[in-house]
Each structure stands twice: as C-alpha cells, then as structure tokens.
Design a protein around this motif. Structure first.
Motif, PDB file in Angstrom:
ATOM      1  N   MET A   1       0.846  -1.173   0.000  1.00 49.74           N
ATOM      2  CA  MET A   1       0.000   0.000   0.000  1.00 49.74           C
ATOM      3  C   MET A   1       0.891   1.236   0.000  1.00 49.74           C
ATOM      4  SD  MET A   1      -3.187  -0.793   2.533  1.00 49.74           S
ATOM      5  CE  MET A   1      -4.331   0.213   1.644  1.00 49.74           C
ATOM      6  N   ARG A   2       1.208   1.690  -1.187  1.00 47.08           N
ATOM      7  CA  ARG A   2       2.100   2.850  -1.339  1.00 47.08           C
ATOM      8  C   ARG A   2       1.291   4.130  -1.471  1.00 47.08           C
ATOM      9  NH1 ARG A   2       5.101   2.107  -6.392  1.00 47.08           N
ATOM     10  NH2 ARG A   2       6.309   3.901  -5.686  1.00 47.08           N
ATOM     11  N   LEU A   3       1.555   5.076  -0.593  1.00 41.44           N
ATOM     12  CA  LEU A   3       0.932   6.391  -0.639  1.00 41.44           C
ATOM     13  C   LEU A   3       2.045   7.383  -0.948  1.00 41.44           C
ATOM     14  CD1 LEU A   3      -1.660   7.675   1.913  1.00 41.44           C
ATOM     15  CD2 LEU A   3      -0.062   9.169   0.768  1.00 41.44           C
ATOM     16  N   LEU A   4       1.916   8.071  -2.078  1.00 41.79           N
ATOM     17  CA  LEU A   4       2.954   8.985  -2.540  1.00 41.79           C
ATOM     18  C   LEU A   4       2.496  10.424  -2.386  1.00 41.79           C
ATOM     19  CD1 LEU A   4       3.795   7.069  -5.844  1.00 41.79           C
ATOM     20  CD2 LEU A   4       4.899   6.828  -3.617  1.00 41.79           C
ATOM     21  N   ILE A   5       3.341  11.267  -1.804  1.00 40.67           N
ATOM     22  CA  ILE A   5       3.062  12.685  -1.608  1.00 40.67           C
ATOM     23  C   ILE A   5       3.957  13.455  -2.560  1.00 40.67           C
ATOM     24  CG2 ILE A   5       3.088  14.592   0.044  1.00 40.67           C
ATOM     25  CD1 ILE A   5       3.173  12.337   2.263  1.00 40.67           C
ATOM     26  N   THR A   6       3.352  14.376  -3.321  1.00 40.01           N
ATOM     27  CA  THR A   6       4.138  15.102  -4.309  1.00 40.01           C
ATOM     28  C   THR A   6       3.630  16.525  -4.503  1.00 40.01           C
ATOM     29  OG1 THR A   6       5.059  14.962  -6.552  1.00 40.01           O
ATOM     30  CG2 THR A   6       2.779  14.279  -6.282  1.00 40.01           C
ATOM     31  N   PRO A   7       4.526  17.441  -4.863  1.00 39.21           N
ATOM     32  CA  PRO A   7       4.066  18.782  -5.223  1.00 39.21           C
ATOM     33  C   PRO A   7       3.468  18.769  -6.626  1.00 39.21           C
ATOM     34  CG  PRO A   7       6.450  18.666  -5.444  1.00 39.21           C
ATOM     35  CD  PRO A   7       5.985  17.336  -4.873  1.00 39.21           C
ATOM     36  N   ALA A   8       2.702  19.787  -6.944  1.00 39.74           N
ATOM     37  CA  ALA A   8       2.036  19.872  -8.248  1.00 39.74           C
ATOM     38  C   ALA A   8       3.026  19.794  -9.413  1.00 39.74           C
ATOM     39  CB  ALA A   8       1.220  21.157  -8.334  1.00 39.74           C
ATOM     40  N   CYS A   9       4.187  20.401  -9.270  1.00 38.84           N
ATOM     41  CA  CYS A   9       5.157  20.428 -10.374  1.00 38.84           C
ATOM     42  C   CYS A   9       5.703  19.045 -10.716  1.00 38.84           C
ATOM     43  CB  CYS A   9       6.288  21.399 -10.064  1.00 38.84           C
ATOM     44  SG  CYS A   9       7.307  20.922  -8.641  1.00 38.84           S
ATOM     45  N   GLU A  10       5.571  18.077  -9.823  1.00 38.00           N
ATOM     46  CA  GLU A  10       6.065  16.718 -10.055  1.00 38.00           C
ATOM     47  C   GLU A  10       4.944  15.701 -10.268  1.00 38.00           C
ATOM     48  OE1 GLU A  10       9.166  15.532 -10.350  1.00 38.00           O
ATOM     49  OE2 GLU A  10      10.066  17.517 -10.153  1.00 38.00           O
ATOM     50  N   ALA A  11       3.695  16.111 -10.113  1.00 39.26           N
ATOM     51  CA  ALA A  11       2.574  15.171 -10.118  1.00 39.26           C
ATOM     52  C   ALA A  11       2.460  14.390 -11.418  1.00 39.26           C
ATOM     53  CB  ALA A  11       1.270  15.891  -9.807  1.00 39.26           C
ATOM     54  N   ALA A  12       2.596  15.033 -12.564  1.00 37.99           N
ATOM     55  CA  ALA A  12       2.457  14.325 -13.843  1.00 37.99           C
ATOM     56  C   ALA A  12       3.538  13.256 -13.985  1.00 37.99           C
ATOM     57  CB  ALA A  12       2.507  15.314 -15.007  1.00 37.99           C
ATOM     58  N   ARG A  13       4.774  13.596 -13.650  1.00 39.58           N
ATOM     59  CA  ARG A  13       5.877  12.635 -13.747  1.00 39.58           C
ATOM     60  C   ARG A  13       5.663  11.473 -12.782  1.00 39.58           C
ATOM     61  NH1 ARG A  13      10.330  11.359 -11.204  1.00 39.58           N
ATOM     62  NH2 ARG A  13      10.215  13.056  -9.699  1.00 39.58           N
ATOM     63  N   ILE A  14       5.270  11.765 -11.549  1.00 34.23           N
ATOM     64  CA  ILE A  14       5.039  10.713 -10.557  1.00 34.23           C
ATOM     65  C   ILE A  14       3.897   9.805 -11.017  1.00 34.23           C
ATOM     66  CG2 ILE A  14       4.307  10.259  -8.175  1.00 34.23           C
ATOM     67  CD1 ILE A  14       7.246  11.295  -8.517  1.00 34.23           C
ATOM     68  N   CYS A  15       2.838  10.381 -11.564  1.00 31.90           N
ATOM     69  CA  CYS A  15       1.719   9.567 -12.058  1.00 31.90           C
ATOM     70  C   CYS A  15       2.147   8.678 -13.218  1.00 31.90           C
ATOM     71  CB  CYS A  15       0.537  10.458 -12.457  1.00 31.90           C
ATOM     72  SG  CYS A  15      -0.373  11.125 -11.047  1.00 31.90           S
ATOM     73  N   ARG A  16       2.970   9.204 -14.117  1.00 32.28           N
ATOM     74  CA  ARG A  16       3.463   8.371 -15.234  1.00 32.28           C
ATOM     75  C   ARG A  16       4.300   7.212 -14.716  1.00 32.28           C
ATOM     76  NH1 ARG A  16       4.323  13.331 -17.555  1.00 32.28           N
ATOM     77  NH2 ARG A  16       6.543  13.277 -17.071  1.00 32.28           N
ATOM     78  N   GLN A  17       5.161   7.474 -13.743  1.00 32.31           N
ATOM     79  CA  GLN A  17       6.046   6.433 -13.218  1.00 32.31           C
ATOM     80  C   GLN A  17       5.318   5.424 -12.324  1.00 32.31           C
ATOM     81  OE1 GLN A  17       9.189   8.557 -11.240  1.00 32.31           O
ATOM     82  NE2 GLN A  17      10.340   8.865 -13.136  1.00 32.31           N
ATOM     83  N   ALA A  18       4.467   5.910 -11.439  1.00 25.72           N
ATOM     84  CA  ALA A  18       3.854   5.049 -10.429  1.00 25.72           C
ATOM     85  C   ALA A  18       2.565   4.380 -10.893  1.00 25.72           C
ATOM     86  CB  ALA A  18       3.581   5.852  -9.158  1.00 25.72           C
ATOM     87  N   ARG A  19       1.929   4.924 -11.929  1.00 23.01           N
ATOM     88  CA  ARG A  19       0.654   4.412 -12.433  1.00 23.01           C
ATOM     89  C   ARG A  19      -0.353   4.180 -11.293  1.00 23.01           C
ATOM     90  NH1 ARG A  19       1.736  -0.461 -14.246  1.00 23.01           N
ATOM     91  NH2 ARG A  19      -0.364  -0.708 -15.046  1.00 23.01           N
ATOM     92  N   PRO A  20      -0.702   5.247 -10.572  1.00 26.03           N
ATOM     93  CA  PRO A  20      -1.590   5.090  -9.419  1.00 26.03           C
ATOM     94  C   PRO A  20      -3.006   4.719  -9.816  1.00 26.03           C
ATOM     95  CG  PRO A  20      -1.349   7.401  -9.935  1.00 26.03           C
ATOM     96  CD  PRO A  20      -0.397   6.654 -10.832  1.00 26.03           C
ATOM     97  N   SER A  21      -3.667   4.012  -8.936  1.00 33.42           N
ATOM     98  CA  SER A  21      -5.090   3.757  -9.142  1.00 33.42           C
ATOM     99  C   SER A  21      -5.895   4.973  -8.699  1.00 33.42           C
ATOM    100  CB  SER A  21      -5.546   2.528  -8.354  1.00 33.42           C
ATOM    101  OG  SER A  21      -5.348   2.719  -6.964  1.00 33.42           O
ATOM    102  N   HIS A  22      -5.387   5.717  -7.703  1.00 31.69           N
ATOM    103  CA  HIS A  22      -6.092   6.850  -7.132  1.00 31.69           C
ATOM    104  C   HIS A  22      -5.174   8.074  -7.069  1.00 31.69           C
ATOM    105  CE1 HIS A  22      -8.752   3.644  -5.984  1.00 31.69           C
ATOM    106  NE2 HIS A  22      -9.641   4.523  -5.532  1.00 31.69           N
TER     107      HIS A  22
END
Length: 172
Positions: A1-22
C-alpha cells in the motif's frame, strides 16, 4: 500500500512512473481544472485554500471535504499507489496522507504515524484544520492533532520530488 506525496510540479511525472489507481488533488480554487496531464483510474479534486482557520474571502477545508477525502481513501484498496498532491507538497497533501494513514492503520498510535510522516517528509507541516476535522470524524479524541503538535513544524522547504509512505510496512 504505497501512498505517494508530491508537489504539483512533479505530479504528472510521478503519475506516469507510479501508475496510481487513485489520485487526490488538493488545490486552490483557481487551480481546480488544472489536471489535464494527470492520470489515474480515480481522481478526486478538493478545492480549498491552504489556511488553518476560516478567513473571509477564502475557502477553508471543511468537514464535508474531509469526509470526501476519507471516503476516497477508503475506496483505495492498495493494489496500486495512491498519489496525493497539493501545490508544494508540504501542508494539504501531508495532512491528507496523515489522515488516510490514520484511517487505514487504526492499530497504530497516531504519534507513531506522525513520526513516520516526519521521517519520510522532513518538510511536512500538515494543515491543522484538515487534521482537526479528521480527528473528529474518525473519533480520535484529539490524538491526531496532539501527534502533529509533537512533531512540530517541518524543516524549511527547499523543494522535493516525492515522499512515500508504505502503509503495509508500518509497525508498532
């Protein structure tokens, strides 16, 4: 159960890498429609200003918003990550991460969960108003807000990419 916290400037990159469900977006009201490059199966956007007490002309986090945040967190089963983002990744997103962690791990003391948040995100200064509402909604009798007082204000923010909480790996 990975919960990732990110600033807006990194959100798109983190979403591409992590492929979150939520994806939980905690944004200022003028930024609510600013998510064209973010991808997740489920996205919740809560528009509020980052304030810790009601202020004329601004939208404060309220119990209805925190109730929606809790429902969103409950719907997350943990097979894929949940990404939480706000403007800087310091206040609203760390509050949401702490709230979701407390809800998902009622077996662990709030002080321990706050200490883990501090360890993975030294800059975290969770929004007190958000946590106060969650404390009441979860019936924690002030323990969540007390835990935040114990960890105090976070380190001076110098920018970061992502902080990760592994909810399954937390121990007493």
């Amino acid at each position: 159960m990975r919960l990732l916290i990110t600033p807006a400037c990194e959100a798109a990159r983190i979403c591409r890498q992590a492929r979150p469900s939520h994806l939980l977006r905690l944004v200022s009201p003028d930024r609510a429609d600013d998510a064209t490059d973010l991808a997740a199966d489920e996205i919740l956007t809560l528009a509020m200003h980052d304030i810790v007490e009601p202020t004329s002309g601004l939208i404060a986090p309220d119990r209805t918003m925190i109730d929606a945040l809790l429902d969103f967190g409950r719907a997350w089963r943990g097979e894929r990550p949940l990404v939480v983002q706000c403007w800087a990744g310091v206040s609203r997103s760390t509050a949401a991460a702490f709230i979701i962690t407390c809800e998902k791990r009622p077996d662990l003391p709030e002080q321990s969960l706050a200490a883990v948040l501090r360890r993975v995100a030294p800059h975290a200064t969770p929004n007190r108003l958000m946590v106060t509402h969650a404390d009441a909604l979860l019936g924690r009798d002030g323990r969540m807000t007390a835990a935040l007082r114990l960890i105090g204000r976070g380190a001076d923010f110098t920018g970061f990419s992502c902080a990760e909480l592994n909810l399954a790996g937390l121990e007493r």
